[in-house]
Structures are given as C-alpha cells and as structure tokens.
Design a protein around this motif. Structure first.
Motif, mmCIF file in Angstrom:
data_model
loop_
_atom_site.group_PDB
_atom_site.id
_atom_site.type_symbol
_atom_site.label_atom_id
_atom_site.label_comp_id
_atom_site.label_asym_id
_atom_site.label_seq_id
_atom_site.Cartn_x
_atom_site.Cartn_y
_atom_site.Cartn_z
ATOM 1 N N MET A 1 11.586 3.178 -1.419
ATOM 2 C CA MET A 1 11.108 2.183 -0.474
ATOM 3 C C MET A 1 11.712 2.443 0.897
ATOM 4 S SD MET A 1 11.237 -1.281 -2.786
ATOM 5 C CE MET A 1 12.957 -1.058 -3.240
ATOM 6 N N GLY A 2 10.919 2.219 1.945
ATOM 7 C CA GLY A 2 11.439 2.463 3.267
ATOM 8 C C GLY A 2 10.473 2.018 4.341
ATOM 9 N N TYR A 3 10.712 2.486 5.554
ATOM 10 C CA TYR A 3 9.885 2.146 6.702
ATOM 11 C C TYR A 3 9.511 3.406 7.461
ATOM 12 C CZ TYR A 3 11.009 -2.827 6.193
ATOM 13 O OH TYR A 3 11.128 -4.111 5.722
ATOM 14 N N VAL A 4 8.346 3.373 8.071
ATOM 15 C CA VAL A 4 7.921 4.414 8.976
ATOM 16 C C VAL A 4 7.514 3.751 10.287
ATOM 17 C CG1 VAL A 4 5.540 4.380 8.140
ATOM 18 C CG2 VAL A 4 6.405 6.418 9.297
ATOM 19 N N THR A 5 7.780 4.407 11.397
ATOM 20 C CA THR A 5 7.420 3.881 12.708
ATOM 21 C C THR A 5 6.141 4.547 13.188
ATOM 22 O OG1 THR A 5 9.748 3.540 13.256
ATOM 23 C CG2 THR A 5 8.183 3.503 15.071
ATOM 24 N N THR A 6 5.132 3.752 13.541
ATOM 25 C CA THR A 6 3.844 4.270 13.987
ATOM 26 C C THR A 6 3.926 4.746 15.437
ATOM 27 O OG1 THR A 6 3.062 2.140 14.819
ATOM 28 C CG2 THR A 6 2.733 2.599 12.473
ATOM 29 N N ASP A 7 2.846 5.360 15.905
ATOM 30 C CA ASP A 7 2.808 5.859 17.277
ATOM 31 C C ASP A 7 2.925 4.744 18.306
ATOM 32 O OD1 ASP A 7 2.581 8.447 16.401
ATOM 33 O OD2 ASP A 7 0.398 8.546 16.624
ATOM 34 N N ASP A 8 2.496 3.515 17.929
ATOM 35 C CA ASP A 8 2.641 2.399 18.865
ATOM 36 C C ASP A 8 3.868 1.553 18.538
ATOM 37 O OD1 ASP A 8 1.421 1.464 16.545
ATOM 38 O OD2 ASP A 8 0.211 -0.035 17.578
ATOM 39 N N ASN A 9 4.823 2.192 17.828
ATOM 40 C CA ASN A 9 6.164 1.624 17.630
ATOM 41 C C ASN A 9 6.179 0.373 16.749
ATOM 42 O OD1 ASN A 9 8.928 2.063 18.159
ATOM 43 N ND2 ASN A 9 8.964 0.386 19.646
ATOM 44 N N VAL A 10 5.399 0.400 15.665
ATOM 45 C CA VAL A 10 5.387 -0.681 14.687
ATOM 46 C C VAL A 10 6.017 -0.191 13.390
ATOM 47 C CG1 VAL A 10 3.940 -2.263 13.336
ATOM 48 C CG2 VAL A 10 3.310 -1.694 15.695
ATOM 49 N N GLU A 11 6.897 -0.993 12.818
ATOM 50 C CA GLU A 11 7.571 -0.637 11.567
ATOM 51 C C GLU A 11 6.706 -1.044 10.382
ATOM 52 O OE1 GLU A 11 10.793 0.857 11.166
ATOM 53 O OE2 GLU A 11 10.337 1.355 13.258
ATOM 54 N N ILE A 12 6.300 -0.040 9.591
ATOM 55 C CA ILE A 12 5.457 -0.268 8.410
ATOM 56 C C ILE A 12 6.285 -0.035 7.153
ATOM 57 C CG2 ILE A 12 3.407 0.456 7.141
ATOM 58 C CD1 ILE A 12 2.750 -0.930 9.767
ATOM 59 N N TYR A 13 6.300 -1.032 6.291
ATOM 60 C CA TYR A 13 7.044 -0.955 5.027
ATOM 61 C C TYR A 13 6.185 -0.271 3.969
ATOM 62 C CZ TYR A 13 9.068 -2.580 0.606
ATOM 63 O OH TYR A 13 9.596 -2.650 -0.658
ATOM 64 N N TYR A 14 6.805 0.568 3.146
ATOM 65 C CA TYR A 14 6.075 1.216 2.062
ATOM 66 C C TYR A 14 6.954 1.338 0.816
ATOM 67 C CZ TYR A 14 8.759 5.422 3.208
ATOM 68 O OH TYR A 14 9.788 6.305 3.435
ATOM 69 N N LYS A 15 6.290 1.462 -0.329
ATOM 70 C CA LYS A 15 6.930 1.804 -1.599
ATOM 71 C C LYS A 15 6.469 3.207 -1.980
ATOM 72 C CE LYS A 15 6.437 -2.937 -3.389
ATOM 73 N NZ LYS A 15 5.985 -3.736 -4.556
ATOM 74 N N ASP A 16 7.349 3.982 -2.531
ATOM 75 C CA ASP A 16 7.044 5.348 -2.960
ATOM 76 C C ASP A 16 7.791 5.598 -4.252
ATOM 77 O OD1 ASP A 16 6.520 8.052 -3.216
ATOM 78 O OD2 ASP A 16 7.825 8.669 -1.571
ATOM 79 N N TRP A 17 7.065 5.512 -5.361
ATOM 80 C CA TRP A 17 7.676 5.625 -6.680
ATOM 81 C C TRP A 17 7.117 6.831 -7.418
ATOM 82 C CZ3 TRP A 17 6.463 -0.055 -8.577
ATOM 83 C CH2 TRP A 17 7.170 -0.971 -7.781
ATOM 84 N N GLY A 18 7.972 7.507 -8.166
ATOM 85 C CA GLY A 18 7.534 8.582 -9.042
ATOM 86 C C GLY A 18 7.970 9.954 -8.576
ATOM 87 N N PRO A 19 7.740 10.970 -9.423
ATOM 88 C CA PRO A 19 8.148 12.342 -9.095
ATOM 89 C C PRO A 19 7.451 12.842 -7.836
ATOM 90 C CG PRO A 19 7.526 12.131 -11.421
ATOM 91 C CD PRO A 19 7.100 10.868 -10.751
ATOM 92 N N LYS A 20 8.182 13.545 -6.994
ATOM 93 C CA LYS A 20 7.623 14.014 -5.722
ATOM 94 C C LYS A 20 6.542 15.067 -5.901
ATOM 95 C CE LYS A 20 10.353 11.280 -3.557
ATOM 96 N NZ LYS A 20 9.814 9.968 -3.107
ATOM 97 N N ASP A 21 6.518 15.744 -7.055
ATOM 98 C CA ASP A 21 5.517 16.782 -7.283
ATOM 99 C C ASP A 21 4.337 16.281 -8.114
ATOM 100 O OD1 ASP A 21 6.941 16.450 -9.621
ATOM 101 O OD2 ASP A 21 7.133 18.593 -10.073
ATOM 102 N N ALA A 22 4.282 14.979 -8.389
ATOM 103 C CA ALA A 22 3.198 14.409 -9.184
ATOM 104 C C ALA A 22 1.985 14.108 -8.298
ATOM 105 C CB ALA A 22 3.669 13.131 -9.881
ATOM 106 N N PRO A 23 0.789 14.034 -8.888
ATOM 107 C CA PRO A 23 -0.384 13.636 -8.106
ATOM 108 C C PRO A 23 -0.201 12.213 -7.582
ATOM 109 C CG PRO A 23 -0.887 13.711 -10.456
ATOM 110 C CD PRO A 23 0.450 14.322 -10.295
ATOM 111 N N VAL A 24 -0.700 11.963 -6.364
ATOM 112 C CA VAL A 24 -0.405 10.724 -5.655
ATOM 113 C C VAL A 24 -1.602 9.793 -5.636
ATOM 114 C CG1 VAL A 24 0.353 9.712 -3.458
ATOM 115 C CG2 VAL A 24 1.227 11.956 -4.183
#
Length: 276
Positions: A1-24
């Motif tokens: 779980m974390g945040y990414v900053t968009t080009d217009d400087n907005v913080e977007i929260y996301y969840k990212d679960w599972g193996p990094k090499d698995a289909p998404v």
C-alpha cells in the motif's frame, strides 16, 4: 500500500498485493466508495495467483481531497500515474459503476495496447443521462437530486443508498445486511463532499459512445437485470453493442452492488474471462 503523486500534484492512494511477477488485475471502484469495495475480488484473485491493484480515486477514500479535477480525463490520468509508478502495463482493468467509465476512458486516452482486457460491471457507459440523441437515458433531475442530497445531508444520503437501491435491500424477498450498509457508509464518508458532488456529473453526463466504438481488445460486460441504479437497458446492453470485441453476461435478479452480494458468481465469471 502506498501513494503516488500525479502530474498535477495530487496524492493517490493504492493497494498492491501479490507477487510482483504475477499477472495483474487493476480494480476501479464505484461512486462514492473506495478500493475497499473490492475486498471480495482482491482476496479471491490473490488466492488464484494474481497480483491485484486498486486505487482510491482523487477525492475518494484515502486519496487527497482536492477540490477540482473530478472528471473522467483526470481519473484516467490518475490511473496512468499508478500504472507507471508500479510498472504494470498490460494489466486487466476491471471497473464497477463509475469505475467502468474510468476503464473506458483509460483505454482510449492511454492506448489500449497497455491493457490486456477490460471488464465493465454494472457500469455507467455509454451515457446515463437523457439527451435529444439519448432518449432512453435517465432524466437529469435524478442526478440533480443526487447532488442536492450529497450537498445537504451526505451522511443520511449515504445511508439511504445502500439501504435501498444499491443492493436491492428495498425489494421484497431481499434480506438487508446492516454490516454491508455500514461499510458502504464508512467508505463514502471517508471521501470529500466536493469530489462526490462533482463526480455525479462525471458519471452521469460523460458520453462514451464514440470512443467505445474504437476499442478492439476483449471486453466483458457484466450487468444485473435488476439493477436499480444503472439500469441494464440503458447501459450494459448498449455498451456490449458498441464495443467491437465484447462478451455480455447478464444476471437475473442481481443488484447494482452484485460484486459484493453475489461475489461467488461474479468472481467465477471474471476468472473464466481473464483466463480465456
């Protein structure tokens, strides 16, 4: 779980679960909810060996409560920021309700070759509101009332919607679930009132008809025939007709919130499509 900053400087929260090499699989939530509304799907597909990602749209859930940018172009661009940050081009994108509109706009605005497949569940495309060239749509007064209730008494409105039409708990023979109602209310009240108010225009008045005709990747359209919020005849049926490479699955008696109340059925059909 974390945040990414968009080009217009907005913080977007996301969840990212599972193996990094698995289909998404990337899940896009409905109004006025959050990534938490995908719990039943994320846990299921995690168990099936997938990497699952879901984000809170700007102004919703744990994302930043900015006052502007609550439209489909910004929602698609915010999705692109998460995709780029995580390096998950080529994912399957699944959208429920308003999230279905985000999936369509993301595919057409950020190039469909970055998406393996798309899924629209109880989704708002191609156009919800009634216009001269969309006479079967819903009267604008319905969405005006949504905005009025969101502005004047959001806490009450966000109890009334899940208690009634969202899960069809107002229908004879349907047993209401207080925990589901409370969870819907919790998710809604986490977000910002301004975002929710503006998003009503985005999900009801955005016209996806022409861009949907250009999508060539495989698309699954899933819709409950008893959907009281986004009626099948004006949405799922027309979306399947506009898309070049679509599969339509309808469900007698299923409500708008069927990914939650009918998760076993929805998950099995999603899995079959994704693996096909």
């Amino acid at each position: 779980m974390g945040y990414v900053t968009t080009d217009d400087n907005v913080e977007i929260y996301y969840k990212d679960w599972g193996p990094k090499d698995a289909p998404v699989i990337f899940f896009h939530h409905g109004w006025p909810l959050s990534a938490d509304d995908w719990d039943a799907q994320m846990m299921f597909f995690l168990g099936e060996g997938f990497r699952v990602v879901a984000a809170d749209r700007r102004g919703h859930g744990r994302s930043e409560q900015v006052w502007d940018g609550h439209d489909m172009d910004h929602y698609a661009d915010d999705t692109a920021a998460v995709v780029k940050h995580l390096g998950i081009e080529g994912a399957v994108h699944v959208g429920h309700s308003t999230g279905g509109g985000v999936v369509v706009r993301y595919i057409t605005r950020h190039h469909e070759d970055k998406v393996a497949k798309g899924v629209l569940i109880s989704a708002v495309p191609p156009l919800m509101v009634k216009t001269d060239d969309n006479p079967d749509g819903l009267d604008k007064s319905i969405f005006d009332d949504f905005q009025k209730n969101t502005k004047e008494n959001r806490a009450q409105f966000f109890n009334d919607v899940p208690s009634g039409p969202f899960y069809n708990f107002d229908q004879d023979g349907v047993e209401a679930s207080e925990p589901l109602i409370h969870n819907w209310w919790r998710q809604g009240m986490m977000g910002g009132a301004k975002a929710h108010y503006d998003s009503i225009v985005a999900f009801s008045q955005t016209d996806f008809r022409e861009e949907m005709k250009t999508i060539t990747i495989p698309m699954l359209v899933m819709h409950g025939e008893a959907d009281q919020v986004v009626p099948f005849e004006i949405s799922g049926k027309k979306s399947a007709e506009l898309l070049q490479n679509s599969t339509l699955k309808t469900y007698p008696g299923f409500p708008h919130g069927m990914p939650t109340t009918e998760a076993d059925t929805i998950n099995a059909d999603l899995l079959a499509f994704i693996r096909s």
